[in-house]
Design a protein around this motif. Sequence first.
Motif, short mmCIF file in Angstrom:
data_model
loop_
_atom_site.label_atom_id
_atom_site.label_comp_id
_atom_site.label_asym_id
_atom_site.label_seq_id
_atom_site.Cartn_x
_atom_site.Cartn_y
_atom_site.Cartn_z
N UNK A 87 94.80 0.49 -42.15
CA UNK A 87 93.76 1.24 -42.50
C UNK A 87 93.66 1.33 -44.17
N UNK A 88 94.84 1.53 -44.81
CA UNK A 88 94.82 1.39 -46.27
C UNK A 88 94.46 0.14 -46.83
N UNK A 89 94.82 -0.80 -46.05
CA UNK A 89 94.49 -2.45 -46.60
C UNK A 89 93.00 -2.49 -46.43
N UNK A 90 92.72 -2.17 -45.12
CA UNK A 90 91.02 -2.27 -44.98
C UNK A 90 90.47 -1.60 -45.97
N UNK A 93 90.15 -3.43 -49.17
CA UNK A 93 88.93 -4.60 -48.92
C UNK A 93 87.60 -4.01 -48.92
N UNK A 94 87.22 -3.27 -48.22
CA UNK A 94 86.00 -2.57 -47.88
C UNK A 94 85.49 -1.98 -49.39
N UNK A 95 86.40 -1.47 -50.16
CA UNK A 95 85.93 -0.72 -51.45
C UNK A 95 85.40 -1.97 -52.31
N UNK A 96 85.86 -3.02 -52.26
CA UNK A 96 85.64 -4.32 -52.94
C UNK A 96 85.76 -4.06 -54.66
N UNK A 98 85.89 -1.07 -56.25
CA UNK A 98 85.21 0.27 -56.69
C UNK A 98 85.72 1.19 -55.74
N UNK A 99 85.73 2.41 -56.39
CA UNK A 99 85.91 3.71 -55.26
C UNK A 99 84.86 3.90 -54.14
N UNK A 100 84.98 3.75 -52.94
CA UNK A 100 84.10 3.58 -52.00
C UNK A 100 84.06 5.09 -51.21
N UNK A 101 83.75 6.16 -51.73
CA UNK A 101 83.58 7.54 -51.00
C UNK A 101 83.03 7.46 -49.70
N UNK A 102 82.10 6.52 -49.28
CA UNK A 102 81.70 6.44 -48.07
C UNK A 102 82.52 6.02 -47.04
N UNK A 103 83.67 5.98 -47.13
CA UNK A 103 84.74 5.72 -46.14
C UNK A 103 85.47 6.87 -45.84
N UNK A 104 85.16 7.83 -46.73
CA UNK A 104 85.91 9.20 -46.45
C UNK A 104 85.46 9.81 -45.26
N UNK A 105 83.99 10.41 -45.10
CA UNK A 105 83.47 10.63 -43.91
C UNK A 105 83.58 9.99 -42.62
N UNK A 143 92.45 8.50 -47.13
CA UNK A 143 93.29 8.86 -48.06
C UNK A 143 92.98 7.82 -49.29
N UNK A 144 92.76 6.40 -48.92
CA UNK A 144 92.75 5.58 -49.93
C UNK A 144 91.78 5.78 -51.16
N UNK A 145 90.41 6.17 -50.84
CA UNK A 145 89.40 6.39 -51.69
C UNK A 145 89.43 7.67 -52.61
N UNK A 146 90.09 8.72 -51.82
CA UNK A 146 90.21 9.99 -52.48
C UNK A 146 91.37 9.72 -53.63
#
Length: 208
Positions: A87-90, A93-96, A98-105, A143-146
């Motif tokens: 999950x942390x690896x993905x 990758x999904x953040x590309x 940048x900080x992708x806060x959309x993953x948090x919710x 946890x990764x985006x935060x």
Amino acid sequence: SLFISNVPPSGDERPFQANVLKEVRDNVRALKTERPIFLSVMGLTYFAFLSGLFELTILVYAKDMVGANDIHTSFMLIFLALGIGLGSFLAGKFSDGKVELGLVPLGTLGLSFFCVMLGWSYHSFIGVCINLFLLGIFSGFFIVPLNSLIQQDSPPERRGQILATNNFLSFSGILIGSGVLYIFRQFLHLNPAQIFIMCGFLTVLGTV
């Protein structure tokens, strides 16, 4: 650690404070003026609380609810760890870049759902392992985006303070999780499956 790039010192010349709790209090007050960072720290503190509650519960859950022996319990923990790693690896990758806060919710919704699923799937060892693996994946999304936001957006001259405060609050969250587990078991008389369901509903509230 030998491969970590060297960075220049921040140049902070603040005197050392012997009163750690006062410094943490002052740091938290300062954090409140930077809302995104403050909310990220609170989110990670909640995750640490959940981890403290979860880690102690899963061993009793494996033995009393799943009927697992020590080897099967180890496999359950391995599936959880593999899920967090993937999950942390993905999330990276999904953040590309940048900080992708959309993953948090998304992460919190997955955490909530699979906590509740653990409360119902204890009759199947395979089902439990799958739920733990998926719960781990969504934990990584959370946890990764935060962590990334705190490290990227905190002011360089205060970054060490903020990271130290985050760690202090996270370990406090783990300690509180142990206390809440005691309340759940001794006063509310919840079994481990019911505690996981309760964790799921707590996470929904935390998400809101």
